[in-house]
Design a protein around this motif. Structure first.
Motif, PDB file in Angstrom:
ATOM      1  N   ARG A  23       0.836  -1.212   0.000  1.00 24.11           N
ATOM      2  CA  ARG A  23       0.000   0.000   0.000  1.00 24.11           C
ATOM      3  C   ARG A  23       0.868   1.258   0.000  1.00 24.11           C
ATOM      4  O   ARG A  23       0.621   2.195  -0.756  1.00 24.11           O
ATOM      5  N   GLN A  24       1.885   1.296   0.850  1.00 28.29           N
ATOM      6  CA  GLN A  24       2.774   2.460   0.904  1.00 28.29           C
ATOM      7  C   GLN A  24       3.468   2.680  -0.432  1.00 28.29           C
ATOM      8  O   GLN A  24       3.612   3.811  -0.887  1.00 28.29           O
ATOM      9  N   THR A  25       3.876   1.602  -1.060  1.00 25.41           N
ATOM     10  CA  THR A  25       4.542   1.695  -2.364  1.00 25.41           C
ATOM     11  C   THR A  25       3.594   2.225  -3.424  1.00 25.41           C
ATOM     12  O   THR A  25       3.946   3.132  -4.184  1.00 25.41           O
ATOM     13  N   LEU A  26       2.387   1.673  -3.465  1.00 24.99           N
ATOM     14  CA  LEU A  26       1.387   2.142  -4.425  1.00 24.99           C
ATOM     15  C   LEU A  26       1.109   3.629  -4.246  1.00 24.99           C
ATOM     16  O   LEU A  26       1.043   4.384  -5.221  1.00 24.99           O
ATOM     17  N   GLU A  27       0.961   4.058  -3.018  1.00 24.14           N
ATOM     18  CA  GLU A  27       0.652   5.466  -2.751  1.00 24.14           C
ATOM     19  C   GLU A  27       1.807   6.378  -3.133  1.00 24.14           C
ATOM     20  O   GLU A  27       1.600   7.448  -3.718  1.00 24.14           O
ATOM     21  N   LYS A  28       3.034   5.965  -2.832  1.00 23.97           N
ATOM     22  CA  LYS A  28       4.191   6.782  -3.181  1.00 23.97           C
ATOM     23  C   LYS A  28       4.342   6.897  -4.691  1.00 23.97           C
ATOM     24  O   LYS A  28       4.588   7.976  -5.232  1.00 23.97           O
ATOM     25  N   MET A  29       4.146   5.788  -5.398  1.00 22.43           N
ATOM     26  CA  MET A  29       4.273   5.813  -6.858  1.00 22.43           C
ATOM     27  C   MET A  29       3.150   6.627  -7.492  1.00 22.43           C
ATOM     28  O   MET A  29       3.378   7.355  -8.457  1.00 22.43           O
ATOM     29  N   GLU A  30       1.943   6.525  -6.950  1.00 23.02           N
ATOM     30  CA  GLU A  30       0.828   7.305  -7.489  1.00 23.02           C
ATOM     31  C   GLU A  30       1.052   8.795  -7.259  1.00 23.02           C
ATOM     32  O   GLU A  30       0.863   9.611  -8.170  1.00 23.02           O
ATOM     33  N   HIS A  31       1.486   9.145  -6.060  1.00 25.96           N
ATOM     34  CA  HIS A  31       1.714  10.552  -5.729  1.00 25.96           C
ATOM     35  C   HIS A  31       2.770  11.174  -6.634  1.00 25.96           C
ATOM     36  O   HIS A  31       2.616  12.299  -7.114  1.00 25.96           O
ATOM     37  N   ARG A  32       3.841  10.454  -6.885  1.00 27.76           N
ATOM     38  CA  ARG A  32       4.944  10.955  -7.714  1.00 27.76           C
ATOM     39  C   ARG A  32       4.734  10.713  -9.208  1.00 27.76           C
ATOM     40  O   ARG A  32       5.522  11.154 -10.020  1.00 27.76           O
ATOM     41  N   LYS A  33       3.712   9.934  -9.545  1.00 28.83           N
ATOM     42  CA  LYS A  33       3.428   9.568 -10.944  1.00 28.83           C
ATOM     43  C   LYS A  33       4.595   8.806 -11.574  1.00 28.83           C
ATOM     44  O   LYS A  33       4.967   9.040 -12.719  1.00 28.83           O
ATOM     45  N   PHE A  34       5.169   7.879 -10.803  1.00 30.26           N
ATOM     46  CA  PHE A  34       6.290   7.072 -11.271  1.00 30.26           C
ATOM     47  C   PHE A  34       5.799   5.733 -11.788  1.00 30.26           C
ATOM     48  O   PHE A  34       4.827   5.172 -11.287  1.00 30.26           O
ATOM     49  N   SER A  35       6.505   5.200 -12.765  1.00 36.82           N
ATOM     50  CA  SER A  35       6.198   3.858 -13.251  1.00 36.82           C
ATOM     51  C   SER A  35       7.108   2.824 -12.589  1.00 36.82           C
ATOM     52  O   SER A  35       6.833   1.633 -12.643  1.00 36.82           O
ATOM     53  N   CYS A  36       8.183   3.275 -11.961  1.00 38.96           N
ATOM     54  CA  CYS A  36       9.054   2.386 -11.194  1.00 38.96           C
ATOM     55  C   CYS A  36       9.787   3.212 -10.139  1.00 38.96           C
ATOM     56  O   CYS A  36       9.895   4.433 -10.263  1.00 38.96           O
ATOM     57  N   ILE A  37      10.272   2.525  -9.113  1.00 43.26           N
ATOM     58  CA  ILE A  37      10.887   3.220  -7.985  1.00 43.26           C
ATOM     59  C   ILE A  37      11.990   2.345  -7.381  1.00 43.26           C
ATOM     60  O   ILE A  37      11.845   1.119  -7.316  1.00 43.26           O
ATOM     61  N   PRO A  38      13.112   2.961  -6.962  1.00 41.05           N
ATOM     62  CA  PRO A  38      14.192   2.182  -6.347  1.00 41.05           C
ATOM     63  C   PRO A  38      13.760   1.569  -5.014  1.00 41.05           C
ATOM     64  O   PRO A  38      12.989   2.159  -4.262  1.00 41.05           O
ATOM     65  N   LEU A  39      14.296   0.394  -4.732  1.00 39.45           N
ATOM     66  CA  LEU A  39      14.044  -0.343  -3.504  1.00 39.45           C
ATOM     67  C   LEU A  39      15.359  -0.458  -2.742  1.00 39.45           C
ATOM     68  O   LEU A  39      16.355  -0.917  -3.306  1.00 39.45           O
ATOM     69  N   LEU A  40      15.350  -0.011  -1.480  1.00 38.50           N
ATOM     70  CA  LEU A  40      16.567   0.011  -0.668  1.00 38.50           C
ATOM     71  C   LEU A  40      16.411  -0.837   0.588  1.00 38.50           C
ATOM     72  O   LEU A  40      15.303  -1.002   1.101  1.00 38.50           O
ATOM     73  N   THR A  41      17.555  -1.329   1.098  1.00 42.77           N
ATOM     74  CA  THR A  41      17.555  -1.983   2.395  1.00 42.77           C
ATOM     75  C   THR A  41      17.414  -0.900   3.462  1.00 42.77           C
ATOM     76  O   THR A  41      17.561   0.296   3.175  1.00 42.77           O
ATOM     77  N   LEU A  42      17.170  -1.320   4.691  1.00 44.13           N
ATOM     78  CA  LEU A  42      17.010  -0.346   5.776  1.00 44.13           C
ATOM     79  C   LEU A  42      18.280   0.465   6.021  1.00 44.13           C
ATOM     80  O   LEU A  42      18.212   1.601   6.494  1.00 44.13           O
ATOM     81  N   ASP A  43      19.440  -0.098   5.665  1.00 34.43           N
ATOM     82  CA  ASP A  43      20.692   0.643   5.845  1.00 34.43           C
ATOM     83  C   ASP A  43      21.134   1.366   4.571  1.00 34.43           C
ATOM     84  O   ASP A  43      22.269   1.823   4.465  1.00 34.43           O
ATOM     85  N   GLY A  44      20.231   1.482   3.594  1.00 32.52           N
ATOM     86  CA  GLY A  44      20.501   2.311   2.421  1.00 32.52           C
ATOM     87  C   GLY A  44      21.172   1.641   1.237  1.00 32.52           C
ATOM     88  O   GLY A  44      21.545   2.313   0.278  1.00 32.52           O
ATOM     89  N   LYS A  45      21.325   0.325   1.280  1.00 26.72           N
ATOM     90  CA  LYS A  45      21.919  -0.386   0.143  1.00 26.72           C
ATOM     91  C   LYS A  45      20.867  -0.540  -0.956  1.00 26.72           C
ATOM     92  O   LYS A  45      19.687  -0.728  -0.686  1.00 26.72           O
ATOM     93  N   TYR A  46      21.311  -0.490  -2.200  1.00 23.53           N
ATOM     94  CA  TYR A  46      20.413  -0.633  -3.331  1.00 23.53           C
ATOM     95  C   TYR A  46      20.050  -2.104  -3.522  1.00 23.53           C
ATOM     96  O   TYR A  46      20.923  -2.951  -3.668  1.00 23.53           O
ATOM     97  N   LEU A  47      18.760  -2.409  -3.511  1.00 20.80           N
ATOM     98  CA  LEU A  47      18.270  -3.777  -3.721  1.00 20.80           C
ATOM     99  C   LEU A  47      17.788  -4.020  -5.137  1.00 20.80           C
ATOM    100  O   LEU A  47      17.883  -5.124  -5.655  1.00 20.80           O
ATOM    101  N   GLY A  48      17.201  -3.010  -5.728  1.00 24.51           N
ATOM    102  CA  GLY A  48      16.644  -3.158  -7.064  1.00 24.51           C
ATOM    103  C   GLY A  48      15.579  -2.114  -7.314  1.00 24.51           C
ATOM    104  O   GLY A  48      15.514  -1.095  -6.624  1.00 24.51           O
ATOM    105  N   THR A  49      14.745  -2.390  -8.275  1.00 23.89           N
ATOM    106  CA  THR A  49      13.677  -1.473  -8.666  1.00 23.89           C
ATOM    107  C   THR A  49      12.388  -2.261  -8.765  1.00 23.89           C
ATOM    108  O   THR A  49      12.394  -3.406  -9.206  1.00 23.89           O
ATOM    109  N   ILE A  50      11.295  -1.635  -8.359  1.00 20.46           N
ATOM    110  CA  ILE A  50       9.995  -2.273  -8.504  1.00 20.46           C
ATOM    111  C   ILE A  50       9.141  -1.415  -9.426  1.00 20.46           C
ATOM    112  O   ILE A  50       9.182  -0.182  -9.345  1.00 20.46           O
TER     113      ILE A  50
END
Length: 141
Positions: A23-50
């Motif tokens: 839900r949080q991801t959907l809302e953030k992407m809708e608000h920003r009008k993004f088609s994809c968004i970076p996914l990070l670990t809690l310590d800021g490492k890059y995990l990928g994109t959703i």
């Protein structure tokens, strides 16, 4: 050429953490009008994109028909089709071009793999267009 010249820093980029919900991801992407968004670990490492497609197919496979149901689903439960491959901060323009062919943006990480920002395909294309304009021979009519 130093690629950091083109960097949109992490402080100006929307991203999600691995402990966020669908839900949080959907809302953030809708608000920003993004088609994809970076996914990070809690310590800021890059995990990928959703991507939107990942979310759509994930919701279909989890049989989610009500937005209320998305509140209890971890974003990590959603399979990702493709991971936008990052480049290191000391990479060159050729590395960026190679990645930008298939990605909307290129994530940039430091030596520890921490996400420091991204470079958009638009920024790369503007640079290449400027270089073409500078190197173009004058026309003879």
């Amino acid at each position: 050429m130093n690629i950091l010249f083109f960097l949109t820093p992490k402080s100006e980029v929307a991203y999600i953490f691995e402990d966020e919900t669908l839900r949080q991801t959907l809302e953030k992407m809708e608000h920003r009008k993004f088609s994809c968004i970076p996914l990070l670990t809690l310590d800021g490492k890059y995990l990928g994109t959703i991507s939107e497609g990942d979310l759509l197919w994930g919701m279909k496979h989890l049989n989610i028909t009500d937005m209320k149901d998305t509140e209890g689903i971890s974003i990590m439960a959603i399979p990702r089709r493709a991971t936008y491959k990052p480049v290191h901060a000391n990479s060159n323009m050729e590395d960026l071009l190679d990645r930008a062919i298939n990605q909307n943006y290129v994530p940039v990480v430091d030596d520890q793999g921490s996400f420091i920002g991204l470079i958009t395909r638009k920024a790369i294309m503007k640079y290449c267009y400027g270089e073409l304009q500078k190197n173009q021979c004058p026309r003879e009519d």
